[in-house]
Scaffold this motif. Structure first.
Motif, mmCIF file in Angstrom:
data_model
loop_
_atom_site.group_PDB
_atom_site.id
_atom_site.type_symbol
_atom_site.label_atom_id
_atom_site.label_comp_id
_atom_site.label_asym_id
_atom_site.label_seq_id
_atom_site.Cartn_x
_atom_site.Cartn_y
_atom_site.Cartn_z
ATOM 1 N N ALA A 1 -76.829 24.997 34.541
ATOM 2 C CA ALA A 1 -77.081 25.865 33.521
ATOM 3 C C ALA A 1 -76.519 25.660 32.097
ATOM 4 C CB ALA A 1 -75.580 26.651 33.565
ATOM 5 N N PRO A 2 -77.267 25.816 30.599
ATOM 6 C CA PRO A 2 -77.313 25.376 29.193
ATOM 7 C C PRO A 2 -75.517 24.923 28.619
ATOM 8 C CG PRO A 2 -78.691 27.291 28.976
ATOM 9 C CD PRO A 2 -77.748 27.688 30.257
ATOM 10 N N ASP A 3 -75.621 24.137 28.904
ATOM 11 C CA ASP A 3 -73.958 23.562 28.316
ATOM 12 C C ASP A 3 -73.967 23.485 27.145
ATOM 13 O OD1 ASP A 3 -72.090 21.334 27.330
ATOM 14 O OD2 ASP A 3 -71.595 21.857 29.926
ATOM 15 N N GLU A 4 -73.315 24.050 25.552
ATOM 16 C CA GLU A 4 -73.459 23.739 25.190
ATOM 17 C C GLU A 4 -72.771 22.764 24.429
ATOM 18 O OE1 GLU A 4 -71.605 26.789 20.926
ATOM 19 O OE2 GLU A 4 -72.310 27.585 22.510
ATOM 20 N N GLU A 5 -71.669 22.488 24.704
ATOM 21 C CA GLU A 5 -71.465 21.324 24.271
ATOM 22 C C GLU A 5 -72.727 19.507 23.933
ATOM 23 O OE1 GLU A 5 -67.165 18.149 24.818
ATOM 24 O OE2 GLU A 5 -67.213 20.112 25.878
ATOM 25 N N PHE A 6 -72.467 19.682 25.748
ATOM 26 C CA PHE A 6 -73.718 18.365 26.099
ATOM 27 C C PHE A 6 -75.230 18.459 24.913
ATOM 28 C CE2 PHE A 6 -76.600 15.622 28.261
ATOM 29 C CZ PHE A 6 -75.825 15.139 28.377
ATOM 30 N N GLU A 7 -75.623 19.500 24.502
ATOM 31 C CA GLU A 7 -76.677 20.288 23.351
ATOM 32 C C GLU A 7 -76.974 20.148 22.247
ATOM 33 O OE1 GLU A 7 -79.272 23.826 22.614
ATOM 34 O OE2 GLU A 7 -77.528 24.063 23.523
ATOM 35 N N GLU A 8 -74.778 19.728 21.238
ATOM 36 C CA GLU A 8 -74.649 19.444 20.637
ATOM 37 C C GLU A 8 -74.905 17.976 20.320
ATOM 38 O OE1 GLU A 8 -73.983 20.677 17.681
ATOM 39 O OE2 GLU A 8 -74.242 22.558 18.268
ATOM 40 N N TYR A 9 -74.508 17.254 21.156
ATOM 41 C CA TYR A 9 -74.748 15.812 21.370
ATOM 42 C C TYR A 9 -76.272 15.309 21.476
ATOM 43 C CZ TYR A 9 -69.679 14.647 22.573
ATOM 44 O OH TYR A 9 -68.181 14.092 23.127
ATOM 45 N N LEU A 10 -76.699 16.048 21.934
ATOM 46 C CA LEU A 10 -78.486 15.524 22.100
ATOM 47 C C LEU A 10 -78.945 15.457 20.323
ATOM 48 C CD1 LEU A 10 -79.031 17.019 25.320
ATOM 49 C CD2 LEU A 10 -78.711 14.698 25.074
ATOM 50 N N ARG A 11 -78.053 17.128 20.061
ATOM 51 C CA ARG A 11 -78.949 17.407 18.562
ATOM 52 C C ARG A 11 -78.782 16.577 17.948
ATOM 53 N NH1 ARG A 11 -77.501 20.671 14.118
ATOM 54 N NH2 ARG A 11 -75.605 20.756 14.738
ATOM 55 N N HIS A 12 -77.815 15.898 17.995
ATOM 56 C CA HIS A 12 -77.154 14.950 16.920
ATOM 57 C C HIS A 12 -77.016 13.584 17.075
ATOM 58 C CE1 HIS A 12 -73.646 16.630 14.724
ATOM 59 N NE2 HIS A 12 -73.038 17.348 16.150
#
Length: 498
Positions: free
Chosen positions: A342-353
């Protein structure tokens, strides 16, 4: 319709993808259920506000397709439910009632607890599906899909979650792009709103000011969506340790190492990570009971992880991590535990940065983690956190240098968790020119005399000397075992190997 027009004119490709997917879910629900059979749970928060306008747009587009009409949206006939609570902020109540009047919502106000109120509502009305503003990361989101039947013990209805995979950034991109009104608390530094008893402004938005009253920037200026809930009162977080600390004092911990990669099996790439990882684990007192190399196949990974996690204190797995079709490791780990990715918003923020605009689209494969069992281990030296799924550590390293960095951070993090899960051990190595036959029986007897000492034997070449390794937790016991071995043979039969 102004919402659809605003999104259409936006340059935000990610937002457009999220919007189109959400509209598809809404239109699908409106095709499956009549307007009398659906309802919308509205609570005045930002997620709920996004869903309100998505439903307005979705209903308009659905009706436009049904009637081929290009007319405006004069009414919004979806029944809207508001659970009014004495612990709600007055601003939330005011915004909810104002929105109901502005958009002609058919507002049903319920002053009971959620479950009791829902039971009464469904008993009195033919409602079969309810639109909810649930996002991945919410406490209630675990296990949910865009269409999910209600949980056992609850009245039967279909939960429809159009914004399940939306992030904090997506929510604010939508609200600001569409220029719709939202609750005033979000302009006062609140980023996630619960009750008056557990919600305060997010301190990360605090503004240094000479005045006596503390001021805050608006919620949409929070740069890191991982910290959305920093204004919620919560229990102190601690690093969970899946290993019983008492047993660590007396037992050797068992580890398994799994490598995933067709390139290793074909001989294209030499696996140096496995060797390095085994050395590191052994140096801190773990016993590596098995190393395995698997092909890039979800079922193979799932079966091996499931087998090893039940017999090892910790499983370390590397390779096959990323967005490519061959990157199946996380999917295999999820399947081994019987959960979904499932999408993990916290991890996605790391990737976005980390990768900025490349982190777009509706799925972001790299940000999908095993749901409900994943713990992110943060360290300032790592650009993205380590992934821990119960007693399985997923390493992202692709070479020994990267592994060295991840290992250093992992050992520091486990020590911060209240007692190290990595216990130092001691060892001695003795070399002899004696034959296998000469040392075989004495070594067997030594093992019975010192069951707490690990005895290992190996040669660097077939004709070379035998090297005997004695390893354990107690230096004195290792020395006693070494002395007992030497006494079984003539003087100088063994030479210490440094």
């Amino acid at each position: 319709m102004e919402i659809d027009k605003a999104i259409g004119e936006s340059d935000d490709k990610r937002l457009k993808t999220k919007y189109n997917n959400a509209i598809f879910v809404i239109k699908r629900a409106l095709s499956l259920y009549s307007i009398e059979e659906v309802a919308f749970s509205f609570n005045g928060g930002k997620d709920s506000t996004v869903l309100l306008h998505l439903l307005r747009a979705g209903y308009f587009l659905h009706m436009k397709e049904q009637s081929c009409s290009n007319g405006g949206l004069s009414s919004f006939p979806v029944r809207t439910i508001y659970f009014e609570s004495p612990s709600a902020f007055t601003e939330i109540n005011a915004f909810t009632y104002d929105a109901a009047q502005t958009y002609n919502l058919q507002l049903d106000i319920i002053r009971q607890d959620f479950k009791s109120g829902l039971e009464a509502l469904l008993k009195a009305n033919p409602i079969r599906a309810i639109f909810l503003g649930v996002r991945i990361g919410d406490p209630t989101a675990v296990g949910q899909e865009q269409f999910s039947p209600s949980s056992p013990g609850w009245p039967p209805f279909m939960r429809v979650n159009p914004i399940l995979d939306w992030s904090y950034r997506d929510v604010w991109a939508f609200l600001l792009t569409c220029k719709v009104k939202y609750c005033s608390l979000y302009d006062q530094g609140y980023t996630s709103i619960g009750s008056i008893h557990d919600t305060v402004p997010n301190s990360l938005l605090s503004v240094n000011d000479t005045s006596s009253k503390e001021k805050f920037k608006p919620a949409y200026l929070l740069s890191d969506g991982r910290l959305e809930r920093a204004g919620r009162v919560k229990r102190n977080a601690s690093l969970k340790n899946d290993i019983d600390t008492e047993s660590q004092k007396h037992e050797v911990l068992l580890a398994s190492v799994i490598a995933v990669g067709d390139e290793i099996l074909s001989g294209t790439v030499e696996d140096q990570l496995g060797l390095s990882l085994c050395k590191k684990l052994t140096s801190v007192g773990w016993s590596v009971q098995q190393t395995t190399i698997l092909r890039n196949d979800i079922d193979s990974v799932s079966e091996e992880v499931d087998r090893q996690r039940s017999t090892s204190d910790m499983v370390f797995i590397y390779g096959g991590v990323g967005p490519l079709h061959s990157d199946v490791t996380l999917g295999g780990v999820a399947k081994a535990f019987g959960v979904r990715l499932a999408p993990d918003e916290e991890f996605e923020e790391y990737l976005r940065h980390l990768i900025s605009e490349q982190c777009t689209g509706d799925r972001n494969e790299m940000a999908q983690l095993p749901e409900g069992i994943t713990e992110l281990l943060h360290h300032e030296k790592l650009s993205v956190p380590l992934i821990k799924c119960r007693n399985v550590i997923v390493l992202a390293a692709t070479n020994t240098k990267e592994l060295e960095e991840e290992w250093e951070c992992l050992t520091e993090l486990t020590k911060l968790g209240g007692g190290s899960s990595l216990i130092e051990s001691s060892s001695r190595r003795l070399m002899t020119s004696l034959t296998d036959v000469e040392v075989a029986e004495p070594l067997s007897k030594l093992g019975l005399e010192f069951p707490d000492i690990y005895l290992g034997c190996y040669r660097k070449s077939r004709q070379g000397p035998i090297i005997i390794c004695l390893k354990g937790k107690d230096n004195a016991r290792i020395d006693l075992a070494a002395q007992a071995l030497c006494k079984k043979f003539k003087k100088d039969a063994f030479v210490e190997v440094k």
